[in-house]
Design a protein around this motif. Sequence first.
Motif, PDB file in Angstrom:
ATOM      1  N   CYS A   1       0.802  -1.220   0.000  1.00 48.83           N
ATOM      2  CA  CYS A   1       0.000   0.000   0.000  1.00 48.83           C
ATOM      3  C   CYS A   1       0.833   1.268   0.000  1.00 48.83           C
ATOM      4  CB  CYS A   1      -0.985   0.011   1.161  1.00 48.83           C
ATOM      5  SG  CYS A   1      -0.363  -0.652   2.708  1.00 48.83           S
TER       6      CYS A   1
ATOM      7  N   GLY B   1      -7.015   1.994   4.397  1.00 51.13           N
ATOM      8  CA  GLY B   1      -6.516   1.363   5.614  1.00 51.13           C
ATOM      9  C   GLY B   1      -5.659   2.320   6.423  1.00 51.13           C
ATOM     10  N   LEU B   2      -5.328   1.900   7.621  1.00 51.51           N
ATOM     11  CA  LEU B   2      -4.554   2.747   8.528  1.00 51.51           C
ATOM     12  C   LEU B   2      -3.141   2.985   8.013  1.00 51.51           C
ATOM     13  CD1 LEU B   2      -4.509   4.240  11.229  1.00 51.51           C
ATOM     14  CD2 LEU B   2      -3.831   2.092  12.321  1.00 51.51           C
ATOM     15  N   ARG B   3      -2.527   1.943   7.441  1.00 52.57           N
ATOM     16  CA  ARG B   3      -1.144   2.118   7.001  1.00 52.57           C
ATOM     17  C   ARG B   3      -1.027   3.158   5.887  1.00 52.57           C
ATOM     18  NH1 ARG B   3       3.270  -2.014   4.188  1.00 52.57           N
ATOM     19  NH2 ARG B   3       5.054  -0.627   4.525  1.00 52.57           N
TER      20      ARG B   3
ATOM     21  N   GLN C   1       2.749  10.963   6.473  1.00 50.56           N
ATOM     22  CA  GLN C   1       4.212  10.976   6.590  1.00 50.56           C
ATOM     23  C   GLN C   1       4.865  11.721   5.430  1.00 50.56           C
ATOM     24  OE1 GLN C   1       5.684   7.195   7.897  1.00 50.56           O
ATOM     25  NE2 GLN C   1       7.656   7.476   6.902  1.00 50.56           N
TER      26      GLN C   1
ATOM     27  N   CYS D   1     -10.468   1.567   7.253  1.00 52.89           N
ATOM     28  CA  CYS D   1     -10.945   0.194   7.183  1.00 52.89           C
ATOM     29  C   CYS D   1     -10.199  -0.625   8.216  1.00 52.89           C
ATOM     30  CB  CYS D   1     -10.675  -0.412   5.808  1.00 52.89           C
ATOM     31  SG  CYS D   1     -11.329   0.546   4.455  1.00 52.89           S
TER      32      CYS D   1
ATOM     33  N   ARG E   1       0.809  -2.002  14.884  1.00 54.54           N
ATOM     34  CA  ARG E   1       0.000  -0.767  14.849  1.00 54.54           C
ATOM     35  C   ARG E   1       0.839   0.432  15.276  1.00 54.54           C
ATOM     36  NH1 ARG E   1      -5.398  -1.462  14.123  1.00 54.54           N
ATOM     37  NH2 ARG E   1      -6.110  -3.606  14.302  1.00 54.54           N
ATOM     38  N   ARG E   2       1.590   0.287  16.347  1.00 56.19           N
ATOM     39  CA  ARG E   2       2.357   1.426  16.857  1.00 56.19           C
ATOM     40  C   ARG E   2       3.471   1.829  15.899  1.00 56.19           C
ATOM     41  NH1 ARG E   2       3.535   0.800  23.190  1.00 56.19           N
ATOM     42  NH2 ARG E   2       4.568   2.772  22.699  1.00 56.19           N
TER      43      ARG E   2
ATOM     44  N   LEU F   1       3.220   2.071  12.799  1.00 55.55           N
ATOM     45  CA  LEU F   1       2.656   2.949  11.785  1.00 55.55           C
ATOM     46  C   LEU F   1       2.752   4.404  12.195  1.00 55.55           C
ATOM     47  CD1 LEU F   1      -0.538   0.970  10.690  1.00 55.55           C
ATOM     48  CD2 LEU F   1       1.715   1.007   9.627  1.00 55.55           C
ATOM     49  N   GLY F   2       2.744   4.657  13.487  1.00 50.30           N
ATOM     50  CA  GLY F   2       2.862   6.032  13.966  1.00 50.30           C
ATOM     51  C   GLY F   2       4.296   6.543  13.926  1.00 50.30           C
ATOM     52  N   ILE F   3       5.246   5.633  13.770  1.00 51.39           N
ATOM     53  CA  ILE F   3       6.660   6.027  13.700  1.00 51.39           C
ATOM     54  C   ILE F   3       7.110   6.121  12.251  1.00 51.39           C
ATOM     55  CG2 ILE F   3       9.010   5.286  14.231  1.00 51.39           C
ATOM     56  CD1 ILE F   3       7.948   4.119  16.823  1.00 51.39           C
ATOM     57  N   ASN F   4       6.845   5.073  11.497  1.00 44.88           N
ATOM     58  CA  ASN F   4       7.256   5.060  10.097  1.00 44.88           C
ATOM     59  C   ASN F   4       6.400   4.048   9.340  1.00 44.88           C
ATOM     60  OD1 ASN F   4       8.475   4.939   7.614  1.00 44.88           O
ATOM     61  ND2 ASN F   4      10.568   4.759   8.402  1.00 44.88           N
ATOM     62  N   ALA F   5       5.442   4.547   8.613  1.00 50.06           N
ATOM     63  CA  ALA F   5       4.522   3.671   7.885  1.00 50.06           C
ATOM     64  C   ALA F   5       5.201   2.983   6.709  1.00 50.06           C
ATOM     65  CB  ALA F   5       3.311   4.468   7.401  1.00 50.06           C
ATOM     66  N   MET F   6       6.400   3.427   6.335  1.00 47.58           N
ATOM     67  CA  MET F   6       7.106   2.817   5.210  1.00 47.58           C
ATOM     68  C   MET F   6       7.745   1.474   5.582  1.00 47.58           C
ATOM     69  SD  MET F   6       6.501   4.987   2.894  1.00 47.58           S
ATOM     70  CE  MET F   6       5.823   6.653   2.887  1.00 47.58           C
ATOM     71  N   ILE F   7       7.861   1.169   6.861  1.00 53.58           N
ATOM     72  CA  ILE F   7       8.466  -0.094   7.280  1.00 53.58           C
ATOM     73  C   ILE F   7       7.500  -1.229   6.957  1.00 53.58           C
ATOM     74  CG2 ILE F   7       9.292  -1.451   9.240  1.00 53.58           C
ATOM     75  CD1 ILE F   7       9.983   1.185  10.634  1.00 53.58           C
ATOM     76  N   HIS F   8       7.968  -2.201   6.186  1.00 54.09           N
ATOM     77  CA  HIS F   8       7.147  -3.377   5.893  1.00 54.09           C
ATOM     78  C   HIS F   8       7.170  -4.299   7.115  1.00 54.09           C
ATOM     79  CE1 HIS F   8       6.840  -2.197   1.748  1.00 54.09           C
ATOM     80  NE2 HIS F   8       8.141  -2.174   1.606  1.00 54.09           N
TER      81      HIS F   8
ATOM     82  N   GLU G   1      -6.857  -6.044   9.031  1.00 51.10           N
ATOM     83  CA  GLU G   1      -7.232  -5.196   7.907  1.00 51.10           C
ATOM     84  C   GLU G   1      -6.759  -3.766   8.118  1.00 51.10           C
ATOM     85  OE1 GLU G   1     -11.409  -4.793   7.241  1.00 51.10           O
ATOM     86  OE2 GLU G   1     -11.147  -4.006   5.224  1.00 51.10           O
ATOM     87  N   GLY G   2      -6.161  -3.235   7.069  1.00 54.61           N
ATOM     88  CA  GLY G   2      -5.731  -1.852   7.135  1.00 54.61           C
ATOM     89  C   GLY G   2      -4.307  -1.647   7.628  1.00 54.61           C
ATOM     90  N   LEU G   3      -3.701  -2.681   8.200  1.00 57.13           N
ATOM     91  CA  LEU G   3      -2.345  -2.517   8.732  1.00 57.13           C
ATOM     92  C   LEU G   3      -1.273  -2.707   7.670  1.00 57.13           C
ATOM     93  CD1 LEU G   3      -2.565  -4.313  12.204  1.00 57.13           C
ATOM     94  CD2 LEU G   3      -3.075  -1.939  11.580  1.00 57.13           C
ATOM     95  N   GLY G   4      -1.653  -3.212   6.506  1.00 58.03           N
ATOM     96  CA  GLY G   4      -0.688  -3.355   5.424  1.00 58.03           C
ATOM     97  C   GLY G   4       0.405  -4.364   5.714  1.00 58.03           C
ATOM     98  N   ILE G   5       0.096  -5.414   6.459  1.00 56.64           N
ATOM     99  CA  ILE G   5       1.101  -6.433   6.784  1.00 56.64           C
ATOM    100  C   ILE G   5       1.394  -7.252   5.536  1.00 56.64           C
ATOM    101  CG2 ILE G   5       1.504  -8.536   8.132  1.00 56.64           C
ATOM    102  CD1 ILE G   5      -0.097  -7.163  10.382  1.00 56.64           C
TER     103      ILE G   5
END
Lengths: 129, 125
Positions: free
Chosen positions: A55, A76-78, A85, A120, B67-68, B70-77, B94-98
């Motif tokens: 994403c 989604g949240l990500r 960011q 979502c 989840r946490r 994502l608040g630091i760096n959403a680019m980390i897979h 859902e939504g966490l992009g794992i």
Amino acid sequence: MNSIIAIPSENPGGLEANLGAHFGHCDLYTLVKVENGQVAEVKVIPNVPHQQGGCMAPVQHLAANGVKRLIAGGMGLRPLMGFNQVGIEVYHGGEARNVGEAVQAMLAGRLPVFSQEHTCGGGGGNSIK
Amino acid sequence: MPATIVLVSPRMNQWRAFADSLAKSLPLEIATVRTGAEALTAATEKKPLAMVIDASLEDMSGETLARRLLGINAMIHTALVSDLPSEAFHEQMEGLGIVMQLPAHLTTDQAGLLAQCLLRLTATP
């Protein structure tokens, strides 16, 4: 307001197009360049192929195209955190029926900022703590 | 500077083969931490490409850490160990992009799959 607004859209894109329901799975993006609060230019760019966990690709795709604002019905949240960011403000499309209505609603200040509660799978007790 | 993958688990001795295989599959540095707090610090200091997170950590669940982050760096897979059935995993996360759900017992096979996944995600279009 002078900026480029991205709106996930259904084919063929443009101001008359329907909004894409979920940003990552949309057909394409309509990019609306706004100058002095007026629509100055409209163009369409394709979405990037979606893959699990990929994403960030559309986030970086839109950032590379100079987008500063995004109007979305769902995400989604990500990706939401990713947009924040890279400096792209995200707004919830609300009841807008097409791209043009969504843009006008944004220019009129009627669209809420897209928050974690809109995401979502996110919101409420599942938000970032 | 090579990219970094951070492995987050209190049972790193069981992940040794997985970690070694991952290091051979990708040109990257492997860092290991035990707790969610250490992982959050590593996210800030090392700016890793990815994190592999165990289901349960000493100070938080793996999901909470994902989840946490994502608040630091959403680019980390992130790849997350979970024994949930696949469909339930996707619904809960859902939504966490794992990028990948992993089994509790990690092997060199999972290392290969994760490496392929990360290569796909980081390929220049």
